[in-house]
Design a protein around this motif. Sequence first.
Motif, short mmCIF file in Angstrom:
data_model
loop_
_atom_site.label_atom_id
_atom_site.label_comp_id
_atom_site.label_asym_id
_atom_site.label_seq_id
_atom_site.Cartn_x
_atom_site.Cartn_y
_atom_site.Cartn_z
N SER A 10 0.81 -1.21 0.00
CA SER A 10 0.00 0.00 0.00
C SER A 10 0.85 1.26 0.00
N ALA A 11 2.09 1.18 0.51
CA ALA A 11 2.96 2.36 0.54
C ALA A 11 3.29 2.85 -0.86
N PHE A 12 3.25 1.96 -1.85
CA PHE A 12 3.55 2.35 -3.22
C PHE A 12 2.34 2.98 -3.92
N GLY A 13 1.14 2.67 -3.43
CA GLY A 13 -0.06 3.23 -4.03
C GLY A 13 -0.51 2.45 -5.25
N ALA A 14 -1.83 2.24 -5.34
CA ALA A 14 -2.38 1.47 -6.46
C ALA A 14 -2.12 2.16 -7.79
N GLU A 15 -2.22 3.50 -7.81
CA GLU A 15 -2.02 4.24 -9.06
C GLU A 15 -0.60 4.06 -9.57
N ARG A 16 0.39 4.15 -8.68
CA ARG A 16 1.79 3.99 -9.08
C ARG A 16 2.06 2.57 -9.59
N LEU A 17 1.57 1.56 -8.84
CA LEU A 17 1.78 0.18 -9.27
C LEU A 17 1.07 -0.10 -10.59
N GLY A 18 -0.12 0.47 -10.75
CA GLY A 18 -0.83 0.30 -12.01
C GLY A 18 -0.09 0.94 -13.17
N ARG A 19 0.52 2.11 -12.92
CA ARG A 19 1.29 2.78 -13.97
C ARG A 19 2.49 1.93 -14.38
N LEU A 20 3.16 1.33 -13.38
CA LEU A 20 4.30 0.47 -13.68
C LEU A 20 3.87 -0.73 -14.52
N LYS A 21 2.73 -1.34 -14.14
CA LYS A 21 2.25 -2.49 -14.91
C LYS A 21 1.90 -2.10 -16.33
N SER A 22 1.29 -0.92 -16.50
CA SER A 22 0.94 -0.48 -17.85
C SER A 22 2.18 -0.18 -18.67
N GLU A 23 3.30 0.14 -18.01
CA GLU A 23 4.56 0.38 -18.71
C GLU A 23 5.31 -0.92 -19.00
N GLY A 24 4.74 -2.03 -18.59
CA GLY A 24 5.36 -3.32 -18.87
C GLY A 24 6.32 -3.80 -17.80
N VAL A 25 6.38 -3.11 -16.65
CA VAL A 25 7.26 -3.52 -15.56
C VAL A 25 6.61 -4.66 -14.79
N ARG A 26 7.29 -5.78 -14.67
CA ARG A 26 6.75 -6.93 -13.94
C ARG A 26 6.94 -6.72 -12.44
N LEU A 27 5.93 -7.09 -11.66
CA LEU A 27 5.98 -7.00 -10.20
C LEU A 27 6.11 -8.42 -9.66
#
Length: 640
Positions: A228-245
């Motif tokens: 949660s410290a990273f924020g859903a919006e930030r994690l979603g942006r990373l995923k949309s950029e193709g960054v694997r979590l």
Amino acid sequence: MGRIGKIAAHMVLAFTAMLLAQALTAGVETFTASNLALSALADAALFAAAALLVEILFRVERSPWRFFAASDGLRLARSAALSVLTFALIARLLDVRQPGGLRTLAAAFLLLTAMLAGLRIVRRALHEKVLLDALTRLRPAPASPALPRLLIVGSANEAEAFLRTPAALGERYAPVGVLTPEARERGDELGGVCVLGAVDEFDAVMAQLRDGGLQPSALLFLTDGPLSAFGAERLGRLKSEGVRLLRRQGALVDMAGGASLRELSLEELLSRAPVRLDPAPIRALVAGKRVLVTGAGGSIGSELARQIAASGPARLILLDAAEANLFHIDRELGEAWPQLPRQDVLCDVRDAARLDLVFAAEKPDLVFHAAALKHVTLVENHPCEGVRTNVLGSRNVAAAAKACGAAHLALISTDKAVAPASVMGATKRVAEAVVRQFANGGESNTRVSVVRFGNVLGSAGSVVPIFQHQIARGGPVTLTDAEVERYFMTIPEAVQLVLRAVALSAGDAEPPTGVLTLEMGEPVKIIDLARRMIELQGLVPDKDIEIKITGLRPGEKLTEALVDVNETARPKAEGVTEATPLTPLPPIPAKALAALEAAALAGDEAVVRERLFALVEGLRTVSPAKAPGAGKTAAARTRA
């Protein structure tokens, strides 16, 4: 210790080492002459200055001291010391004198320790093919341009242990840096990889990596904490950029290769900080016991089976009416624990005669009853089926467990059993009372525990799969009311708490008088959950995906509670509370249960609803003197 402190300590050690070396080689009498003593001090100071120059060039202090393998070094030192002492003893017995006396013995100890350690360091460096690189490289190793880049997020301890493991990443990723919770660790070098900053500086570090052409292809989260410290919006942006979590598959890295890393699940991205419990009581409960799980192919039942299998039972019996679910969990356990004795049983808990045969043959010590119908809307539309499975099925399981002499029966219940407004909640409330009645009277000593908890992320009855499907098709995401809120936890955490609660109950001198409830944290608004799920896909709520309010369905409440008006809560252990009735619960008359059964078998839905909720009202009665105070323990707002 900070970087300056480490450099100073290294200089002091170098200065001392030179003085000792001169004393050992030239003799202590050298220092009696003042001019020679001053010369020795000057040489030592010059040596310390040379060490400082090496520190500045090679940045030795960046390798944190706390990650040195202290146990290995101490064992080598012990071996050297014992060798010296053994030699001294033999020399004394044989009257053999060596020049230098104790000074020679001390020098021999130091040199032997250094050589033993050096030999192993060189051997490991050759094995890992890093000897030449370690001797010639001044800076951390650059990421291989041929491999996807990996940014590691976790504590320095976790990151160093992961990077130190041979072949931890195989040929799949090249680490470009580490983010830790501590800003003071910035600049440290862990296994040749630099700490680029603190977790709070994530955006700045990512921008710096992009500017330098080192954009990571994946993020590896080593910590087990929430994201949660990273924020859903930030994690979603990373995923949309193709960054694997990514996360590790388990506590240990798979040395064989491919299964060590896995994609983060949606449940992990949405969850709160999990409750961490000591696994010892769970192992003590399960180890060496014959354990039967009903509903073993379901979301909760299958995770119960996994965690029980990991705790070393003598035999695990998997019972389910769903053929495909039973097949999959049985095959999974067979692959993960091939030596575990287990038995799959295709059986419906409604079939009392079949249950009796199974329990008599298997003679389980522990029974976890997770089989249930739990979709609120479906059970609302089919109340007779809900009663037959949830109420009568629970009665059948309890009767079979008592008849075969099982030591403990645990019923998995739900927060919807508190002030139930739905048929599903009412059936679970009556089931709680029915199974507890089997703990009383007769020759059997079967102990009964009821564990009540809220919604589970990823379970069959969760809204999460529904929202995922709606987002995938472009919306809209539908929910019944903007004010609806629920408790949430992940499936593994819920099951861990269930096992812990049952272990606590089994260890008590007296049987439980109340219902065990799990600490669920703070309730979450469903509309906030929907927004976070949309953001995790890199989309904007109400712009890319519409959120549509449809209105409350029959039997649905705005909020849920874990403690009812006629119960009082008291802490039992970390993560577990006991909801105890203010007054002893009245038993459900055999005639009333028989009448409910007859109506359900006849398919008379109106009579089933009437008799079911009449039983619930009897279970929720409280004396007038107790009612006002008890009402504060549970607030369940219901909208008609």
